[in-house]
Design a protein around this motif. Structure first.
Motif, PDB file in Angstrom:
ATOM      1  N   GLY A  71       4.558   4.206  10.778  1.00  0.00           N
ATOM      2  CA  GLY A  71       3.741   3.736  10.395  1.00  0.00           C
ATOM      3  C   GLY A  71       2.704   3.824   9.970  1.00  0.00           C
ATOM      4  O   GLY A  71       2.500   5.198  10.014  1.00  0.00           O
ATOM      5  N   VAL A  72       1.839   3.837   8.275  1.00  0.00           N
ATOM      6  CA  VAL A  72       0.946   4.277   7.852  1.00  0.00           C
ATOM      7  C   VAL A  72       0.022   3.956   8.274  1.00  0.00           C
ATOM      8  O   VAL A  72      -0.530   4.554   8.810  1.00  0.00           O
ATOM      9  CB  VAL A  72       1.328   3.465   6.560  1.00  0.00           C
ATOM     10  CG1 VAL A  72      -0.429   4.073   6.191  1.00  0.00           C
ATOM     11  CG2 VAL A  72       2.448   3.692   5.672  1.00  0.00           C
ATOM     12  N   ALA A  73      -0.488   2.740   9.280  1.00  0.00           N
ATOM     13  CA  ALA A  73      -1.519   3.075  10.099  1.00  0.00           C
ATOM     14  C   ALA A  73      -1.604   3.611  11.848  1.00  0.00           C
ATOM     15  O   ALA A  73      -2.647   3.814  11.884  1.00  0.00           O
ATOM     16  CB  ALA A  73      -1.805   1.768  10.871  1.00  0.00           C
ATOM     17  N   ALA A  83       0.440   5.814   0.105  1.00  0.00           N
ATOM     18  CA  ALA A  83       2.185   4.757   1.566  1.00  0.00           C
ATOM     19  C   ALA A  83       2.387   4.447  -0.012  1.00  0.00           C
ATOM     20  O   ALA A  83       2.360   3.529  -0.198  1.00  0.00           O
ATOM     21  CB  ALA A  83       0.919   4.384   2.362  1.00  0.00           C
ATOM     22  N   ARG A  85       4.862   1.087  -0.479  1.00  0.00           N
ATOM     23  CA  ARG A  85       4.881  -0.549   0.422  1.00  0.00           C
ATOM     24  C   ARG A  85       5.006  -1.358   0.885  1.00  0.00           C
ATOM     25  O   ARG A  85       5.058  -1.997   1.997  1.00  0.00           O
ATOM     26  CB  ARG A  85       5.141  -1.225  -0.780  1.00  0.00           C
ATOM     27  CG  ARG A  85       4.180  -1.043  -2.156  1.00  0.00           C
ATOM     28  CD  ARG A  85       5.310  -2.147  -2.864  1.00  0.00           C
ATOM     29  NE  ARG A  85       3.981  -2.418  -4.245  1.00  0.00           N
ATOM     30  CZ  ARG A  85       4.235  -2.964  -5.469  1.00  0.00           C
ATOM     31  NH1 ARG A  85       5.683  -3.919  -5.718  1.00  0.00           N
ATOM     32  NH2 ARG A  85       3.544  -3.194  -6.973  1.00  0.00           N
ATOM     33  N   ASN A  87       4.869   0.492   3.833  1.00  0.00           N
ATOM     34  CA  ASN A  87       3.976   1.029   4.956  1.00  0.00           C
ATOM     35  C   ASN A  87       4.728   1.675   6.404  1.00  0.00           C
ATOM     36  O   ASN A  87       4.517   1.831   7.151  1.00  0.00           O
ATOM     37  CB  ASN A  87       3.570  -0.679   5.907  1.00  0.00           C
ATOM     38  CG  ASN A  87       2.490  -0.753   4.755  1.00  0.00           C
ATOM     39  OD1 ASN A  87       1.608  -0.053   4.084  1.00  0.00           O
ATOM     40  ND2 ASN A  87       2.477  -1.782   4.941  1.00  0.00           N
TER      41      ASN A  87
END
Length: 194
Positions: A71-73, A83, A85, A87
Motif C-alpha cells: 500500500g502507498v501509505a 502514486a 490511483r 494505491n
C-alpha cells in the motif's frame, strides 16, 4: 571459487545436503520450493560451483523471489512519487536468501543478493515494478537481526516506517541488470554469510 547462479531445476540441482543454520530456510529449499515454483508462486535461483560440471550439482546457496504489492501509505513518500490511483505499489519480494554453512563468510550471500537485485531490474524492464522488498528473519536472534540489517543497509535497503523488519529499495537505486540468464561470479567480494 567461482559460482554459477541459475534458475532452479529439481532434476539438475541437489538440495539434500544443504544446511544453512536455519531450519525454515533448509525446509523451504528441500520441501517447498519445487512445488511453489511449479505452481507459479515463486522463482528460485541457486548458486553452484562452476567447477562442478556433472549432474546433479550441489546447491551452495539460493534465493527466491515473487511478485508483491504494498500500500502507498506503508511506503515513505519519497519512494513513491505520483502514486497510482490503485494505491498499490508493485514490487518484487525476496522471500528467501540462504548460503550453505560450508560456504558462509565467502561473499556468496552478497553475490546472491546482487543477482536478485539484477533479476528485479530485468523484471522492471518488462512490467511495472517500483520496489524490491524483503523481511529480516523474525526468528533470528537480536545479534543476527542486527547483522542482517547492517548487511542489507550496506546494499541500499531501508526499513519501512513502523515496520523495522520489512526492508525495501527502489528499483531506481538498484544496479543496472546484466544480460543473460545465468551469471558466474567469483567469491572475492566481501559479503554476507547468510
Amino acid at each position: 571459487m567461482a559460482y554459477r547462479i541459475e534458475a532452479f531445476d529439481p532434476g539438475l540441482h541437489d538440495t539434500k545436503d544443504f544446511r544453512c543454520g536455519s531450519d525454515s530456510q533448509d525446509n523451504f529449499l528441500r520441501r517447498t520450493a519445487k512445488r511453489q515454483q511449479r505452481d507459479g508462486y515463486t522463482r528460485l535461483y541457486v548458486a553452484t560451483d562452476t567447477a562442478q560440471a556433472g549432474e546433479p550439482r550441489a546447491c551452495l546457496g539460493f534465493y527466491a523471489i515473487n511478485a508483491h504489492a504494498i500500500g502507498v501509505a506503508d511506503v515513505p513518500a519519497d519512494a513513491v512519487p505520483r502514486a497510482p490511483r490503485s494505491n498499490l505499489i508493485p514490487g518484487v519480494f525476496l522471500s528467501h536468501l540462504a548460503v550453505d554453512r560450508r560456504h558462509q563468510g565467502k561473499g556468496l550471500g552478497r553475490i546472491l543478493l546482487v543477482d536478485a537485485m539484477q533479476q528485479c531490474q530485468r523484471a522492471g524492464q518488462i512490467l511495472g515494478v517500483r520496489l524490491m522488498l524483503l523481511d529480516v528473519a523474525g526468528a533470528a536472534r537480536d545479534a543476527e537481526r542486527a547483522r542482517l540489517h547492517s548487511f542489507y543497509a550496506s546494499m541500499g535497503f531501508r526499513p519501512l516506517p513502523g515496520r523495522p523488519e520489512r526492508l525495501f529499495i527502489t528499483l531506481s537505486a538498484l544496479p543496472p541488470p546484466q544480460s543473460g540468464g545465468s551469471s558466474i561470479r567469483g567469491a572475492d567480494a566481501a559479503g554476507s554469510s547468510r
